[in-house]
Design an enzyme around this catalytic site. Structure first.
Site, mmCIF file in Angstrom:
data_model
loop_
_atom_site.group_PDB
_atom_site.id
_atom_site.type_symbol
_atom_site.label_atom_id
_atom_site.label_comp_id
_atom_site.label_asym_id
_atom_site.label_seq_id
_atom_site.Cartn_x
_atom_site.Cartn_y
_atom_site.Cartn_z
ATOM 1 N N HIS A 93 6.492 -1.672 3.504
ATOM 2 C CA HIS A 93 6.303 -3.085 3.848
ATOM 3 C C HIS A 93 5.545 -3.816 2.754
ATOM 4 C CE1 HIS A 93 3.102 -0.615 5.671
ATOM 5 N NE2 HIS A 93 2.279 -1.625 5.417
ATOM 6 N N ILE A 94 5.870 -5.085 2.633
ATOM 7 C CA ILE A 94 5.171 -5.973 1.700
ATOM 8 C C ILE A 94 4.275 -6.886 2.528
ATOM 9 C CG2 ILE A 94 5.416 -7.775 -0.052
ATOM 10 C CD1 ILE A 94 8.264 -6.762 -0.595
ATOM 11 N N VAL A 138 1.042 2.530 8.111
ATOM 12 C CA VAL A 138 2.357 2.628 8.747
ATOM 13 C C VAL A 138 3.364 3.084 7.696
ATOM 14 C CG1 VAL A 138 4.169 1.406 9.995
ATOM 15 C CG2 VAL A 138 1.765 0.809 10.394
ATOM 16 N N ASN A 147 0.848 -1.187 0.000
ATOM 17 C CA ASN A 147 0.000 0.000 0.000
ATOM 18 C C ASN A 147 0.887 1.241 0.000
ATOM 19 O OD1 ASN A 147 -2.393 -1.548 0.216
ATOM 20 N ND2 ASN A 147 -2.118 -1.732 2.428
HETATM 21 P P1 AMP Z 1 -0.635 -0.676 5.824
HETATM 22 O O1 AMP Z 1 -2.090 -0.322 5.967
HETATM 23 O O2 AMP Z 1 -0.288 -1.220 4.472
HETATM 24 O O3 AMP Z 1 0.265 0.444 6.265
HETATM 25 O O4 AMP Z 1 -0.404 -1.901 6.798
HETATM 26 C C1 AMP Z 1 0.012 -1.761 8.118
HETATM 27 C C2 AMP Z 1 -0.182 -3.092 8.785
HETATM 28 O O5 AMP Z 1 0.571 -3.118 9.981
HETATM 29 C C3 AMP Z 1 -1.622 -3.420 9.156
HETATM 30 O O6 AMP Z 1 -2.029 -4.615 8.496
HETATM 31 C C4 AMP Z 1 -1.571 -3.595 10.674
HETATM 32 O O7 AMP Z 1 -2.410 -4.616 11.133
HETATM 33 C C5 AMP Z 1 -0.114 -3.926 10.904
HETATM 34 N N1 AMP Z 1 0.411 -3.597 12.212
HETATM 35 C C6 AMP Z 1 0.293 -2.437 12.887
HETATM 36 N N2 AMP Z 1 0.930 -2.503 14.068
HETATM 37 C C7 AMP Z 1 1.495 -3.736 14.124
HETATM 38 C C8 AMP Z 1 2.300 -4.409 15.089
HETATM 39 N N3 AMP Z 1 2.649 -3.838 16.233
HETATM 40 N N4 AMP Z 1 2.694 -5.686 14.822
HETATM 41 C C9 AMP Z 1 2.339 -6.270 13.668
HETATM 42 N N5 AMP Z 1 1.596 -5.686 12.714
HETATM 43 C C10 AMP Z 1 1.171 -4.439 12.942
#
Ligand code: AMP
Length: 112
Positions: free
Chosen positions: A98-99, A94, A85
């Protein structure tokens, strides 16, 4: 201000790590959208896909090459989906690149 993923890299907050090497880290998503949901991140702080530069070519190649290894390790033999994303309209929450690796069920298309 460090992102939550930087804190995971620094082992300041816990995560269920499934793979780690000198360049990247893979761990289970805390809010899984499929039976298996892994996040693969570079250890280098890169906020979004739009922030990549030419000097990240080898790093990103390395990350992509880890995807099938990680998928195999977590048992996604029937296939899986990868998602990156990017920023607001991409649904990025975040801001550390990330993939997503999602599997364990049949994926639909188009995504929401
Ligand atoms: P995005 O919306 O692509 O930025 O994805 C961020 C992802 O990070 C989401 O699927 C969240 O569930 C995941 N996430 C947020 N905090 C954590 C955490 N502490 N540990 C693992 N995954 C997380």
């Amino acid at each position: 201000m460090a992102t939550i993923f930087q804190k995971i890299i620094d082992k300041e907050i816990p995560a269920t790590i499934v793979f780690e090497d000198e360049l990247c880290l893979a761990f289970k998503d805390i809010n899984p959208q499929a039976p298996t949901h892994i996040l693969l991140i570079p250890k280098k702080e890169i906020p979004t896909l739009d922030d990549l530069s030419q000097q990240d070519q080898n790093l990103m190649g390395h990350l992509l090459l880890q995807v099938p290894n990680i998928a195999k390790q977590v048992g996604l033999s029937k296939g899986y989906r990868t998602v990156i994303n990017c920023k607001e309209y991409g649904g990025q929450e975040v801001y550390h690149l990330h993939i997503h690796i999602l599997g364990g069920r049949l994926m639909k298309w188009p995504p929401g």
